[in-house]
Design an enzyme around this catalytic site. Structure first.
Site, mmCIF file in Angstrom:
data_model
loop_
_atom_site.group_PDB
_atom_site.id
_atom_site.type_symbol
_atom_site.label_atom_id
_atom_site.label_comp_id
_atom_site.label_asym_id
_atom_site.label_seq_id
_atom_site.Cartn_x
_atom_site.Cartn_y
_atom_site.Cartn_z
ATOM 1 N N HIS A 183 0.819 -1.205 0.000
ATOM 2 C CA HIS A 183 0.000 0.000 0.000
ATOM 3 C C HIS A 183 0.857 1.261 0.000
ATOM 4 C CE1 HIS A 183 -3.992 2.001 1.239
ATOM 5 N NE2 HIS A 183 -4.139 1.438 0.049
ATOM 6 N N HIS A 218 -2.962 2.033 12.664
ATOM 7 C CA HIS A 218 -2.494 1.412 11.410
ATOM 8 C C HIS A 218 -3.002 -0.032 11.427
ATOM 9 C CE1 HIS A 218 -0.134 0.569 7.968
ATOM 10 N NE2 HIS A 218 1.089 0.710 8.424
ATOM 11 N N LYS A 251 -12.716 7.584 18.262
ATOM 12 C CA LYS A 251 -12.661 7.154 16.861
ATOM 13 C C LYS A 251 -13.287 5.776 16.706
ATOM 14 C CE LYS A 251 -9.427 9.812 14.405
ATOM 15 N NZ LYS A 251 -8.049 10.011 14.002
ATOM 16 N N MET A 253 -12.911 2.429 15.015
ATOM 17 C CA MET A 253 -11.808 1.735 14.358
ATOM 18 C C MET A 253 -12.282 1.008 13.098
ATOM 19 S SD MET A 253 -9.146 2.560 15.684
ATOM 20 C CE MET A 253 -8.704 3.546 17.071
ATOM 21 N N GLY A 254 -11.432 1.111 12.058
ATOM 22 C CA GLY A 254 -11.803 0.488 10.794
ATOM 23 C C GLY A 254 -12.512 1.454 9.852
ATOM 24 N N PHE A 255 -12.621 2.726 10.258
ATOM 25 C CA PHE A 255 -13.208 3.742 9.375
ATOM 26 C C PHE A 255 -12.207 4.857 9.116
ATOM 27 C CE2 PHE A 255 -16.997 1.567 10.507
ATOM 28 C CZ PHE A 255 -17.848 1.751 9.430
ATOM 29 N N HIS A 257 -9.572 7.068 6.269
ATOM 30 C CA HIS A 257 -8.283 6.759 5.645
ATOM 31 C C HIS A 257 -7.498 8.033 5.379
ATOM 32 C CE1 HIS A 257 -5.289 4.993 2.988
ATOM 33 N NE2 HIS A 257 -5.580 3.886 3.647
ATOM 34 N N ARG A 266 -10.489 -1.837 -1.191
ATOM 35 C CA ARG A 266 -10.297 -3.175 -0.638
ATOM 36 C C ARG A 266 -11.486 -3.598 0.222
ATOM 37 N NH1 ARG A 266 -4.804 -1.532 2.174
ATOM 38 N NH2 ARG A 266 -6.230 0.148 2.759
ATOM 39 N N ASP A 308 -9.594 -2.775 7.014
ATOM 40 C CA ASP A 308 -9.585 -3.509 8.284
ATOM 41 C C ASP A 308 -10.977 -3.842 8.810
ATOM 42 O OD1 ASP A 308 -6.844 -3.759 8.743
ATOM 43 O OD2 ASP A 308 -6.732 -1.640 9.266
ATOM 44 N N ARG A 333 2.264 -8.178 4.525
ATOM 45 C CA ARG A 333 2.996 -6.935 4.224
ATOM 46 C C ARG A 333 4.513 -7.138 4.191
ATOM 47 N NH1 ARG A 333 0.926 -1.668 4.288
ATOM 48 N NH2 ARG A 333 -0.981 -2.606 3.451
ATOM 49 N N ARG A 352 16.387 11.833 4.809
ATOM 50 C CA ARG A 352 16.692 12.690 5.946
ATOM 51 C C ARG A 352 16.033 14.047 5.687
ATOM 52 N NH1 ARG A 352 17.095 16.720 9.267
ATOM 53 N NH2 ARG A 352 18.810 16.638 10.770
HETATM 54 C C1 LIG Z 1 -6.985 6.274 9.292
HETATM 55 C C2 LIG Z 1 -6.872 7.570 10.076
HETATM 56 C C3 LIG Z 1 -5.672 7.439 11.045
HETATM 57 C C4 LIG Z 1 -6.636 8.714 9.094
HETATM 58 O O1 LIG Z 1 -6.317 9.809 9.847
HETATM 59 P P1 LIG Z 1 -6.266 11.285 9.249
HETATM 60 O O2 LIG Z 1 -5.895 11.282 7.817
HETATM 61 O O3 LIG Z 1 -5.411 12.043 10.153
HETATM 62 O O4 LIG Z 1 -7.757 11.724 9.287
HETATM 63 P P2 LIG Z 1 -8.333 12.684 10.371
HETATM 64 O O5 LIG Z 1 -8.101 12.049 11.712
HETATM 65 O O6 LIG Z 1 -7.761 14.043 10.118
HETATM 66 O O7 LIG Z 1 -9.873 12.681 10.020
HETATM 67 C C5 LIG Z 1 -10.606 13.763 9.547
HETATM 68 C C6 LIG Z 1 -11.872 13.909 10.393
HETATM 69 O O8 LIG Z 1 -12.616 12.699 10.384
HETATM 70 C C7 LIG Z 1 -12.733 12.189 11.694
HETATM 71 N N1 LIG Z 1 -12.470 10.752 11.641
HETATM 72 C C8 LIG Z 1 -11.594 10.130 10.866
HETATM 73 N N2 LIG Z 1 -11.619 8.818 11.090
HETATM 74 C C9 LIG Z 1 -12.555 8.633 12.023
HETATM 75 C C10 LIG Z 1 -13.019 7.485 12.666
HETATM 76 N N3 LIG Z 1 -12.528 6.278 12.375
HETATM 77 N N4 LIG Z 1 -13.978 7.621 13.597
HETATM 78 C C11 LIG Z 1 -14.478 8.822 13.893
HETATM 79 N N5 LIG Z 1 -14.068 9.952 13.300
HETATM 80 C C12 LIG Z 1 -13.108 9.854 12.390
HETATM 81 C C13 LIG Z 1 -11.618 12.854 12.486
HETATM 82 O O9 LIG Z 1 -11.900 12.902 13.851
HETATM 83 C C14 LIG Z 1 -11.564 14.191 11.839
HETATM 84 O O10 LIG Z 1 -12.612 14.979 12.340
HETATM 85 P P3 LIG Z 1 -12.383 16.516 12.680
HETATM 86 O O11 LIG Z 1 -12.031 17.152 11.374
HETATM 87 O O12 LIG Z 1 -13.689 16.925 13.243
HETATM 88 O O13 LIG Z 1 -11.248 16.547 13.670
HETATM 89 C C15 LIG Z 1 -8.170 7.858 10.862
HETATM 90 O O14 LIG Z 1 -9.256 7.863 9.963
HETATM 91 C C16 LIG Z 1 -8.398 6.866 11.977
HETATM 92 O O15 LIG Z 1 -7.860 7.044 13.074
HETATM 93 N N6 LIG Z 1 -9.196 5.791 11.716
HETATM 94 C C17 LIG Z 1 -9.408 4.783 12.721
HETATM 95 C C18 LIG Z 1 -8.212 3.813 12.746
HETATM 96 C C19 LIG Z 1 -8.155 2.928 11.530
HETATM 97 O O16 LIG Z 1 -9.147 2.367 11.105
HETATM 98 N N7 LIG Z 1 -6.921 2.775 10.980
HETATM 99 C C20 LIG Z 1 -6.680 1.919 9.835
HETATM 100 C C21 LIG Z 1 -6.262 2.724 8.662
HETATM 101 S S1 LIG Z 1 -6.132 1.749 7.215
#
Ligand SMILES: CC(C)(COP(=O)(O)OP(=O)(O)OC[C@H]1O[C@@H](n2cnc3c(N)ncnc32)[C@H](O)[C@@H]1OP(=O)(O)O)[C@@H](O)C(=O)NCCC(=O)NCCS
Length: 371
Positions: A183, A218, A251, A253-255, A257, A266, A308, A333, A352
């Site tokens: 990825h 992650h 948050k 989890m699983g939502f 990106h 996927r 996920d 991976r 760097r």
């Molecule tokens: C994947 C992830 C880390 C991406 O993070 P990011 O690019 O920094 O996205 P952000 O956290 O800036 O999200 C933007 C907005 O959506 C919200 N949001 C994003 N994912 C969310 C989630 N899973 N549940 C609730 N709210 C979520 C954030 O709180 C943020 O809201 P805000 O603007 O009011 O603060 C994040 O979506 C997340 O933590 N997801 C849950 C963990 C997960 O499933 N990880 C696997 C990734 S493949």
């Protein structure tokens, strides 16, 4: 501290790759092949060949590659002792990290000419060792390391379940490994590439990458999604469950990106397997609640499931304990991490970057007695 402009390097290119492309609108390709085509038509071994060797294999090349992977599964005796000494209370990703790191001690990479052989060795032996550790530490059983199965997916499931494995179960795991294999510049791959750019050995690159994958933001998200879905007692409860999470600013989890903005390509692929496996299963609710949550999260926040989310019920239905979800992600991976390390090594400059300084202005030294 105020949130930095461009925090998380979001949207910035941090280098070039020919391995995969992740497009914001929801498309993923490995060396030009769409993830939908690969999931439908290729085995995980074919995908591994593609990523590690740069082209799709012919039938004879694939058979040879599968033989090689099969020949790399048996653990050296000293690894068996190490694995048997790790308690059941260890986080399974600590076990994966230890397996890879220890393999670097006893079978070190003597030259970069060994890199492909080491990647194959680690795919084979890590699969055996993680299941062996799980069965030994949790059930006190020393499983045979030989499954007789050709595929990585079949081998993992046979060692784990110690019974004949239905084709659908094998196919589900096989497809999931393809989805997890690569990825682009995700956090763990980037970690591994930074390590590779110092011209370190492959075991060190992969150990570093495993550390990044462990985090709940992650790879750990599949386990967290499972634990969350298990708290739901009915489909009707899903909306209030989600509302409560938002109210608590937690948050889900699983939502979401970091790159995709409307869908993770996927997710639908693994969702179909989850749906199919759920029919008649005593825990059908897991899938039904997940599907309801998908609909409600989109309606409420325009948030979509990443790979996920539906992986969690799918893995549960094929008998995988939640603790082993993230290790499976890691096994798949190893392919992407290794391919990125090879690519980095082939045209290397040490990674760097610089940092924007936001600390105090220049100050005069103050003696310790005067502070
Ligand atoms: C994947 C992830 C880390 C991406 O993070 P990011 O690019 O920094 O996205 P952000 O956290 O800036 O999200 C933007 C907005 O959506 C919200 N949001 C994003 N994912 C969310 C989630 N899973 N549940 C609730 N709210 C979520 C954030 O709180 C943020 O809201 P805000 O603007 O009011 O603060 C994040 O979506 C997340 O933590 N997801 C849950 C963990 C997960 O499933 N990880 C696997 C990734 S493949």
């Amino acid at each position: 501290m105020k949130k930095l402009e461009g925090a998380g390097l979001r949207g910035q290119s941090a280098g070039q790759t020919s391995l995969s492309t992740v497009e914001q609108e929801g498309s993923l390709r490995y060396l030009g092949y769409s993830i939908e085509d690969l999931a439908e038509n290729a085995s995980f071994e074919e995908v591994a060949y593609l990523l590690l060797l740069g082209k799709l294999p012919t039938s004879s090349e694939l058979a040879e590659f599968e033989d090689e992977l099969m020949n790399q599964r048996t653990m050296p005796d000293s690894l068996v002792s190490v694995v048997e000494s790790i308690p059941a209370s260890a986080h399974p990703m600590e076990v994966v990290r230890t397996i890879i790191s220890y393999m670097g001690v006893i079978e070190p990479e003597k030259s970069f000419d060994d890199q492909l052989a080491i990647a194959k060795r680690l795919i084979g032996v890590t699969t055996t060792a993680i299941v062996y550790w799980y069965n030994f530490s949790h059930n006190g059983v020393k499983v045979s390391q030989d499954s007789g199965e050709r595929s990585v997916a079949g081998h993992f499931l046979k060692l784990l379940r110690q019974e004949d494995i239905p084709e659908l179960d094998k196919k589900t795991l096989d497809v999931s490994l393809t989805l997890y294999a690569e990825h682009e510049f995700n956090a763990s791959t980037f970690t591994g590439r930074v390590c590779a750019s110092t011209l370190s050995d492959l075991h060190s690159c992969l150990t570093a990458a495993v550390g990044s994958l462990r985090g709940p933001l992650h790879g750990g998200a599949n386990e967290e999604a499972m634990k969350m879905l298990q708290q739901i007692n009915s489909v009707e409860e899903v909306k209030s469950f989600v509302d409560q999470k938002f109210e608590n600013k937690e948050k889900i989890m699983g939502f979401g990106h970091a790159v995709y903005s409307i869908k993770d390509p996927r997710s639908n692929i693994i969702k179909k397997f989850s749906e199919q496996l759920s029919v008649g299963h005593e825990h059908k609710l897991l899938h039904d609640a997940a599907a309801e949550m998908e609909a409600y999260m989109w309606e409420r926040k325009k948030l979509f499931p990443n790979t996920d989310f539906f992986m969690a019920p799918a893995y549960h239905y094929i008998g995988i304990p939640t603790d082993l979800f993230t290790p499976l992600f890691a096994i798949a991976r190893i392919v992407g991490w290794s391919a990125h390390a090879f690519e980095q090594r082939s045209n290397n400059r040490i990674i760097r970057p610089s940092a924007e300084y936001i600390g105090p202005e220049d100050r005069n030294w103050v003696d310790i007695e005067s502070r």
